[in-house]
Design an enzyme around this catalytic site. Sequence first.
Site, PDB file in Angstrom:
ATOM      1  CG  HIS A 199       7.282  -6.851  -8.425  1.00  0.00           C
ATOM      2  ND1 HIS A 199       8.401  -7.125  -7.686  1.00  0.00           N
ATOM      3  CD2 HIS A 199       7.450  -5.585  -8.885  1.00  0.00           C
ATOM      4  CE1 HIS A 199       9.214  -6.076  -7.702  1.00  0.00           C
ATOM      5  NE2 HIS A 199       8.656  -5.117  -8.428  1.00  0.00           N
ATOM      6  CD  GLU A 200       5.288  -3.773 -11.522  1.00  0.00           C
ATOM      7  OE1 GLU A 200       5.144  -2.652 -11.007  1.00  0.00           O
ATOM      8  OE2 GLU A 200       6.411  -4.239 -11.836  1.00  0.00           O
ATOM      9  CG  HIS A 214       5.892  -1.451  -6.883  1.00  0.00           C
ATOM     10  ND1 HIS A 214       6.850  -0.942  -6.043  1.00  0.00           N
ATOM     11  CD2 HIS A 214       6.557  -2.244  -7.775  1.00  0.00           C
ATOM     12  CE1 HIS A 214       8.054  -1.409  -6.418  1.00  0.00           C
ATOM     13  NE2 HIS A 214       7.890  -2.205  -7.456  1.00  0.00           N
ATOM     14  CD  GLU A 219      11.641  -2.900  -6.626  1.00  0.00           C
ATOM     15  OE1 GLU A 219      11.599  -4.140  -6.597  1.00  0.00           O
ATOM     16  OE2 GLU A 219      11.004  -2.226  -7.455  1.00  0.00           O
TER      17      GLU A 219
HETATM   18 ZN    ZN Z   1       9.430  -3.128  -8.549  1.00  0.00          ZN
END
Ligand code: ZN
Length: 499
Positions: free
Chosen positions: A264-265, A268, A294
């Site tokens: 997830h990170e 980003h 997101e």
């Molecule tokens: Zn996030």
Amino acid sequence: MSKALEELQQYLEKMNRFNHVTTLLYWDMRTCAPKQGYEQIGDALAYFSTEHFQMSVSEELKNILETLSTPQEYEALDDKWKFVVKRMKRYFDKNERIPKEVFEKSVKIQTAAESAWEEAKEASDYSIFAPHLEKLIEVTKEIAGYTDPGRELYDALLDPFEEGMNSSVIDRVFDELKKDLIPLVDKILASEQPDDSKFQGKFDVDAQVKVQKMLLDYIGFSWDKGAVGTTTHPFTLNFSSKDVRVTNHYYEDAPISAMFSAIHEGGHAIFEQNVNPDYDGTVAGSCDYMCIHESQSRFYENVLGRNKNFWLPIYDKLGELLPQFKEISLEEFYREINHVRNSYIRTEADEVTYAFHVILRYEIEKAIFREGVTVEELPGLWNAKMEEYLHITPRNDAEGILQDMHWSGGSFGYFPSYLLGSIYDGMLLDTVEAELGNVDEILAQGRILEITKWLNEKIHRFGSTRTPLETLSAVCGKEVTAEPLIRYFTKKYTEIYNL
Ligand code: ZN
């Protein structure tokens, strides 16, 4: 180059130095500073961020922006600087309308609310936080009256996170989702659940760090432009496209958590690392829109990361790093990473029930700002909605209304971004398949970097220069719709749960 543009560039360089220091202090505080050092860091952080804020509302900046906004100056700018001047001027005008004493009051209310929330959460006692929440709501309304006079209040609150988005669009797509997801989740919960006993036990933390490195390499994170730290609640921050930091938290008894936080990170971070470097140090750079951000992190985490084929090329490697996984088949692993549960905590929810956690918060925010529901009524409303969507009632405030820190920081209108991100992912998945081919095959053949390259090209490099709706229409060629996400969920979970 015009004199005014040169002045703006020099002014930004100065502001960026302050911004760099505050970002670094924040990073330090959240990753490695000892507890007793917090106060000193907090003091320095307040000093440098106030200086930075003062610069952003100074008379000098106002004059530069006004000069550059005159037709003669403005027309001579290139596209990037046109964007920067227009955006900065708009921010400036908005912020300038907030009276200084109101701004200072809001900072005080927020600081007090943040520590009250921590205390309330610790004690699982909403009554400690409620009076602060009431003040936060009042001051939020007051500020919106200055920044967005005449605008519907809740739409004004959504704007900083989702420029161009309003609640009528969100209402429509969330309603689409609710209609199909409520029966889907009910069916899933009524069917046989996977056995998760093999995922219990102790998993070496050093090995989990190595797994994280493997995953970040695999999805295309650049180590020349990135670093990793350890923290309590994982986050990503960036100084520029050339220095992006991700964080993670490793639980000895829950190895899957760190894997998916890493992906997830990492999503980003890949976004920020691939913004056009020419935009660095200006408002054109680092992407401001939370829903688009997101959409990228969740695309990696869910659409790619929770696909069985993502793991095919690397599953043996996972077993080498974490030997317990040699005893777990890829099929068992796949079932567990897509295990749907009706749980209390948003951040621990699976990708399907996650939607309800966000919808609940969105509906509560609308109730606060549109229907005037009082803070005393909120826990009851929260519990009723948990019951309606997930058929469970929180046993206490900590696992109910006090679980997220967003409201304590005055962030109202932020939550919808998470779910909009997933809705955009459904649309993106369709487009990736139309342009690159079947995603299952691409992943199974270990060609995930082709998808990363596609996202770099279509989304990342633009940074903040395109609003969410502009991005969607440029990339997917259509209006926002939840249909592709619903189709993706239905197909995937019908297969997994044999519905
Ligand atoms: Zn996030």
